[in-house]
Design a protein around this motif. Structure first.
Motif, mmCIF file in Angstrom:
data_model
loop_
_atom_site.group_PDB
_atom_site.id
_atom_site.type_symbol
_atom_site.label_atom_id
_atom_site.label_comp_id
_atom_site.label_asym_id
_atom_site.label_seq_id
_atom_site.Cartn_x
_atom_site.Cartn_y
_atom_site.Cartn_z
ATOM 1 N N ALA A 186 0.823 -1.209 0.000
ATOM 2 C CA ALA A 186 0.000 0.000 0.000
ATOM 3 C C ALA A 186 0.853 1.254 0.000
ATOM 4 O O ALA A 186 0.495 2.256 -0.628
ATOM 5 C CB ALA A 186 -0.927 -0.009 1.217
ATOM 6 N N LYS A 187 1.999 1.228 0.686
ATOM 7 C CA LYS A 187 2.824 2.432 0.760
ATOM 8 C C LYS A 187 3.322 2.842 -0.620
ATOM 9 O O LYS A 187 3.442 4.040 -0.915
ATOM 10 C CB LYS A 187 3.997 2.225 1.719
ATOM 11 N N LEU A 188 3.598 1.865 -1.496
ATOM 12 C CA LEU A 188 4.042 2.185 -2.848
ATOM 13 C C LEU A 188 2.903 2.809 -3.646
ATOM 14 O O LEU A 188 3.091 3.810 -4.345
ATOM 15 C CB LEU A 188 4.561 0.935 -3.545
ATOM 16 N N VAL A 231 -5.832 12.189 9.898
ATOM 17 C CA VAL A 231 -6.974 11.413 10.393
ATOM 18 C C VAL A 231 -6.839 9.951 9.966
ATOM 19 O O VAL A 231 -7.091 9.030 10.758
ATOM 20 C CB VAL A 231 -8.292 12.018 9.882
ATOM 21 N N VAL A 232 -6.423 9.729 8.710
ATOM 22 C CA VAL A 232 -6.260 8.362 8.235
ATOM 23 C C VAL A 232 -5.178 7.639 9.036
ATOM 24 O O VAL A 232 -5.330 6.472 9.410
ATOM 25 C CB VAL A 232 -5.908 8.356 6.732
ATOM 26 N N SER A 233 -4.060 8.331 9.327
ATOM 27 C CA SER A 233 -2.991 7.702 10.099
ATOM 28 C C SER A 233 -3.445 7.374 11.514
ATOM 29 O O SER A 233 -3.061 6.343 12.081
ATOM 30 C CB SER A 233 -1.755 8.612 10.139
ATOM 31 N N LEU A 234 -4.306 8.234 12.089
ATOM 32 C CA LEU A 234 -4.856 7.934 13.411
ATOM 33 C C LEU A 234 -5.789 6.722 13.347
ATOM 34 O O LEU A 234 -5.821 5.903 14.277
ATOM 35 C CB LEU A 234 -5.612 9.142 13.956
ATOM 36 N N MET A 235 -6.520 6.608 12.250
ATOM 37 C CA MET A 235 -7.397 5.448 12.098
ATOM 38 C C MET A 235 -6.576 4.156 12.011
ATOM 39 O O MET A 235 -6.963 3.130 12.559
ATOM 40 C CB MET A 235 -8.261 5.609 10.846
ATOM 41 N N VAL A 236 -5.436 4.234 11.326
ATOM 42 C CA VAL A 236 -4.542 3.073 11.286
ATOM 43 C C VAL A 236 -4.060 2.737 12.683
ATOM 44 O O VAL A 236 -4.005 1.574 13.094
ATOM 45 C CB VAL A 236 -3.354 3.347 10.342
ATOM 46 N N ASP A 242 -1.151 -0.126 15.222
ATOM 47 C CA ASP A 242 0.238 -0.165 14.799
ATOM 48 C C ASP A 242 0.770 1.258 14.646
ATOM 49 O O ASP A 242 0.362 1.992 13.733
ATOM 50 C CB ASP A 242 0.379 -0.925 13.479
ATOM 51 N N LEU A 243 1.687 1.631 15.531
ATOM 52 C CA LEU A 243 2.283 2.962 15.498
ATOM 53 C C LEU A 243 3.190 3.124 14.289
ATOM 54 O O LEU A 243 3.213 4.179 13.651
ATOM 55 C CB LEU A 243 3.076 3.214 16.786
ATOM 56 N N GLY A 244 3.972 2.092 13.947
ATOM 57 C CA GLY A 244 4.941 2.209 12.870
ATOM 58 C C GLY A 244 4.297 2.503 11.532
ATOM 59 O O GLY A 244 4.746 3.389 10.795
ATOM 60 N N THR A 245 3.229 1.770 11.184
ATOM 61 C CA THR A 245 2.547 2.000 9.916
ATOM 62 C C THR A 245 1.904 3.376 9.891
ATOM 63 O O THR A 245 1.950 4.083 8.867
ATOM 64 C CB THR A 245 1.481 0.913 9.694
ATOM 65 N N SER A 246 1.318 3.784 11.004
ATOM 66 C CA SER A 246 0.720 5.106 11.093
ATOM 67 C C SER A 246 1.767 6.194 10.857
ATOM 68 O O SER A 246 1.552 7.132 10.083
ATOM 69 C CB SER A 246 0.070 5.284 12.471
ATOM 70 N N LEU A 247 2.906 6.072 11.513
ATOM 71 C CA LEU A 247 3.986 7.045 11.344
ATOM 72 C C LEU A 247 4.508 7.032 9.914
ATOM 73 O O LEU A 247 4.805 8.081 9.339
ATOM 74 C CB LEU A 247 5.119 6.733 12.333
ATOM 75 N N LEU A 248 4.603 5.859 9.316
ATOM 76 C CA LEU A 248 5.154 5.735 7.972
ATOM 77 C C LEU A 248 4.267 6.433 6.949
ATOM 78 O O LEU A 248 4.752 7.209 6.114
ATOM 79 C CB LEU A 248 5.309 4.255 7.623
ATOM 80 N N ALA A 396 12.661 7.191 -1.425
ATOM 81 C CA ALA A 396 13.923 7.191 -0.672
ATOM 82 C C ALA A 396 13.683 7.557 0.789
ATOM 83 O O ALA A 396 14.230 6.917 1.702
ATOM 84 C CB ALA A 396 14.915 8.165 -1.313
ATOM 85 N N PHE A 397 12.860 8.577 1.016
ATOM 86 C CA PHE A 397 12.585 8.969 2.402
ATOM 87 C C PHE A 397 11.843 7.868 3.151
ATOM 88 O O PHE A 397 12.130 7.616 4.332
ATOM 89 C CB PHE A 397 11.761 10.250 2.439
ATOM 90 N N THR A 398 10.891 7.211 2.492
ATOM 91 C CA THR A 398 10.123 6.148 3.139
ATOM 92 C C THR A 398 11.040 5.030 3.616
ATOM 93 O O THR A 398 10.888 4.512 4.731
ATOM 94 C CB THR A 398 9.069 5.591 2.174
#
Length: 481
Positions: A186-188, A231-236, A242-248, A396-398
């Motif tokens: 999904a990140k890609l 908001v989407v990251s908070l929903m994750v 999962d904090l890591g996926t939200s932060l990513l 690269a940043f991700t």
């Protein structure tokens, strides 16, 4: 012809670096066996040879399909991947019965599965290079790709815990004996959409309404995209725990936004929103529990892991002890006790490697990651279209952010996130997604380094004066020497 000589020179340099990387992996594997068995088995080289065959095949694909691509990316990633496979086989040997270790099958256990996943991941990366001949073609269906990314993020959240939850985080799709982590892919997809969206909205998002402490801040009505992704990251964080996926997800959008607008204010706003959301989740987790309880527990372990060193804090404490035991030079490959760290093959593989390679060895691995990120950012700076700049810069940043949250969690700099270490940790989803990421960077770097004179596809010989390119109505100036 000059351009042919230049491309061959780059590919020959890539080949030489790749062979050097495989030599280092072979030495690493031999050292593991020497420390475990006091001898080296005759077939210690077989996993390294299999890896070399896989990576050399990708090198051939790059030589024909992306001849101007950065020659450092493939060898650097191959070295990381090879060390990961070697360390996972080292774990298999440690778990095996002492009487059977000398005869443990080469392609069995976690290390054998990682070798198979490496083959699948490299094939997938090669297929992307075959299908995507121009990175700008990814911007033709941005909304479809973005929707696919959102669906991949949400699937684990709506599935029952028995089909999606591992170690408290709902990030997986499990059926039968197979499991996959869709968020890695999904990140890609989301980065492709972010790059497209920000190319179109760059001018609007660059507008400033007021200046405070020397920093230009955006207009209030332009904060919508950042608040939406927040908001989407908070929903994750809430539904997938999962904090890591939200932060990513949130971090890669904000940084891509900064690359597009060059406004430091977006970084400041992003940091304030994220830390505000994290504090809110921690406070709610301690008062009402529910979906925030998992994050509250992780934060409590981070604040004082030694308060409960044999239960909740056991993994972090063992990881810290492993890093401390390693010292400067480590116990040597195969000389440590990585099995004392729970999930050392996944989240805590850096702690296991730190015990055996020491501070200097871990620093070398981090330098390799830094090199990969730097080459990705260099491709972003050199490529001529805005979409490519944002896409390569975001990718690269991700990768760099993922390494940061992993190492930060293991070293107690930030709470544990549960992310996998790119190219090192066991797992097919992470390995395939990150090799796809590298394939996109190779494609962008090929476009960035390709000459724009003569009969180059980027600049036909009969072309007229340089004109601005168009990406779905968004002008991007092409600078010609």
């Amino acid at each position: 012809m000059p351009r042919v000589r230049i491309s061959k020179s780059r590919r020959n340099a890539e080949l030489a670096l790749l062979l050097l990387a495989m030599l280092l992996v072979a030495v690493y594997s031999a050292t593991i066996e020497a420390n475990l068995f006091d001898t080296v088995t005759p077939d210690f080289w077989v996993p390294t040879a299999a890896l070399a065959a896989v990576f050399l095949s990708l090198h051939v694909v790059i030589r024909f399909l992306a001849p101007y691509a950065d020659p450092v990316l493939l060898p650097a990633v191959a070295l990381l991947n090879g060390i990961g496979v070697g360390f996972l086989r080292r774990i298999d040997l440690a778990k095996a019965d002492p009487d059977e270790r000398m005869h443990f099958p080469i392609f069995a256990g976690i290390g054998g599965r990682q070798l198979a996943w490496t083959l699948a991941a490299v094939i997938l990366a090669a297929a992307l290079l075959v299908v995507v001949r121009d990175h700008r073609s990814l911007s033709r269906n941005p909304y479809t790709i973005g929707l696919a990314g959102i669906v991949l993020v949400l699937i684990p959240a709506v599935l029952p815990g028995s089909m999606s939850e591992v170690n408290g985080a709902k990030l997986w799709i499990k059926f039968g004996g197979f499991q996959i982590q869709p968020g890695e892919f999904a990140k890609l997809a989301l980065l492709v959409f972010f790059a497209y969206y920000l190319v179109r909205k760059r001018e609007v998002l660059s507008l400033a309404s007021r200046r405070f402490l020397g920093i230009d801040f955006p207009r209030g009505r332009d904060l919508g995209p950042v608040v939406g992704v927040w908001v989407v990251s908070l929903m994750v964080l809430v539904f997938e725990k999962d904090l890591g996926t939200s932060l990513l997800y949130f971090g890669m959008f904000v940084v891509t936004l900064y690359i597009a607008t060059e406004r430091v204010s977006w970084l400041i706003i992003g940091l304030l929103l994220f830390f505000g959301g994290a504090f809110l989740a921690y406070f709610l987790g301690g008062t009402i529990g529910g979906p925030f309880a998992n994050f509250h527990l992780r934060a409590e372990i981070w604040l004082d892991p030694f308060a409960d060193p044999y239960n909740d804090g056991y993994q972090l404490v063992q990881g810290l002890l492993g890093l401390g035991t390693g010292g400067l030079f480590g116990a040597g490959p195969g000389g440590g006790q990585p099995l004392k760290v729970p999930e050392v093959q996944n989240d805590f593989i850096f702690a296991g490697l730190g015990e055996e390679l020491g501070l200097f060895g871990l620093s070398a691995l981090l330098v390799i990651y830094l090199l990969v990120v730097e080459r990705g950012l260099r491709a972003a700076l050199a490529v001529r279209d805005s979409f490519g700049k944002l896409l390569a810069g975001g990718l690269a940043f991700t990768l760099g952010l993922q390494v940061f949250v992993i190492v930060g969690g293991i070293s107690k700099l930030i709470p544990l996130t549960g992310q996998t270490t790119p190219f090192l940790s066991a797992g097919g989803s992470s390995l395939m997604a990150n090799w796809l990421l590298i394939a996109v960077l190779l494609r962008v770097s090929d476009a960035a380094r390709r000459p724009v004179t003569g009969n180059s596809p980027a600049r036909p010989a009969n072309a007229g004066p340089a004109v601005p390119e168009q990406l779905h109505g968004a002008p991007t100036e092409v600078i010609r020497p």
